[in-house]
Design an enzyme around this catalytic site. Structure first.
Site, mmCIF file in Angstrom:
data_model
loop_
_atom_site.group_PDB
_atom_site.id
_atom_site.type_symbol
_atom_site.label_atom_id
_atom_site.label_comp_id
_atom_site.label_asym_id
_atom_site.label_seq_id
_atom_site.Cartn_x
_atom_site.Cartn_y
_atom_site.Cartn_z
ATOM 1 N N SER A 1 0.838 -1.200 0.000
ATOM 2 C CA SER A 1 0.000 0.000 0.000
ATOM 3 C C SER A 1 0.875 1.252 0.000
ATOM 4 C CB SER A 1 -0.952 -0.036 1.198
ATOM 5 O OG SER A 1 -1.947 0.958 1.081
ATOM 6 N N ASP B 1 -9.395 -6.040 -4.020
ATOM 7 C CA ASP B 1 -8.941 -4.874 -3.258
ATOM 8 C C ASP B 1 -10.022 -3.798 -3.277
ATOM 9 O OD1 ASP B 1 -7.656 -2.569 -2.245
ATOM 10 O OD2 ASP B 1 -5.712 -3.221 -3.008
ATOM 11 N N HIS C 1 -7.575 -5.702 0.256
ATOM 12 C CA HIS C 1 -6.448 -4.794 0.444
ATOM 13 C C HIS C 1 -5.517 -5.248 1.563
ATOM 14 C CE1 HIS C 1 -4.259 -1.074 -0.074
ATOM 15 N NE2 HIS C 1 -4.295 -0.872 1.230
#
Length: 301
Positions: free
Chosen positions: A158, A238, A268
């Site tokens: 991320s 995600d 995610h």
């Protein structure tokens, strides 16, 4: 209402939205206090019975980064060493289960650290600050004679993926030696402006110039400079970062060794729990180690 009043109202509202977005960016992007004990309680690798050193890395601007260096017991200096760049919330203690999985399945050393303002590290987070932290951690690893300097690689998830890509891009552009072994990024974004357009879904953002954003993290631009092997791990489900962003990063990457792996059910924060996850990483690292070494300035003379 006259036409001029309508135009004035439009631009006033747009200015207010942009100002609000600018001021609120740090709170949205950096969440070191989530959960509320994240700055006070940091679990150690003892929880998973991993041997480790507690380390402190000082940055050029005098911040102190707290971290753990988790080393394999046997043949430590023959193993790959992963520098782990975590996401935008929590601390390194929250990544220990993930680290343990990689430690056991991939037989690698792992350096976990908290960015400035996270966990037990000093300071406050910012885009420039995180870039400074990344380089300081890389420089620290390069001074460790107990780690194989030919097998140092970056892993970023991320927000951490954006930081890792920045570091890899920087090192490529200065032709740092030895070069990175590889880079692995998971569920990361192309840029903060791209993410803002997705999250806020406000039409005016399509016309907002980049200088209006406090943080950019322009990974799509930086990926084009990276020369070492890159593995892209994408969760097909995600819910935060659109999977097409990972596809775009892969597409724009100029490395001769790149791979995109999509885990159809990965979300995610849970892609790392997907079937075959560690096997894909181990396979990629093995393939990278078998590649011929890139020529460096010293051996071209």
């Amino acid at each position: 209402m006259t036409l001029m009043q309508s135009i004035n109202n439009f631009f006033t509202n747009a200015q207010q939205q942009i100002t609000s977005l600018y001021g609120f960016q740090d709170a949205l992007l950096f969440q070191p206090n989530e959960p509320d004990t994240a700055r006070t309680i940091v679990q150690t690798p003892d929880v998973f019975h991993m041997p480790y050193e507690t380390i402190t890395i000082e940055t050029p601007d005098n911040e102190k980064l707290h971290g753990f260096l988790i080393k394999q017991i046997n043949r430590t200096n023959e193993r790959e060493t992963l520098i782990f760049f975590h996401g935008n919330a929590g601390n390194i203690g929250h990544r220990l289960q993930n680290a343990h999985l990689l430690y056991r399945a991939c037989n690698i050393n792992i350096l976990l650290f908290d960015y400035r303002g996270y966990g037990k590290s000093t300071g406050a987070p910012s885009e420039t600050g995180l870039y400074t932290d990344a380089l300081a951690v890389h420089d620290y690893v390069r001074k460790r004679n107990d780690l194989n300097q030919e097998k140092i690689f970056l892993f970023g998830r991320s927000l951490g993926g954006a930081v890792a890509l920045h570091l890899a891009s920087h090192l490529a552009q200065i032709n740092a030696t030895p070069p990175l072994h590889s880079v692995i990024v998971e569920n990361t974004f192309t840029s903060i402006p791209d993410m803002a357009k997705r999250l806020f879904a406000v039409a005016v953002l399509d016309y907002v110039p980049n200088w209006c954003y406090k943080n950019l993290f322009p990974s799509l631009t930086k990926i084009r400079h990276i020369k070492c092997p890159v593995l892209f791990l994408s969760g097909g489900q995600d819910e935060l970062v659109p999977p097409p962003m990972m596809e775009k990063l892969h597409e724009e990457c100029k490395s001769s060794k790149k791979q995109l792996v999509i885990f159809p059910d990965g979300q995610h924060n849970t892609t790392w729990l997907s079937h075959d996850y560690t096997a894909q990483i181990r396979k990629f690292l093995t393939e990278c180690s078998a590649l011929p070494s890139e020529p460096t300035a010293s051996n071209l003379n």
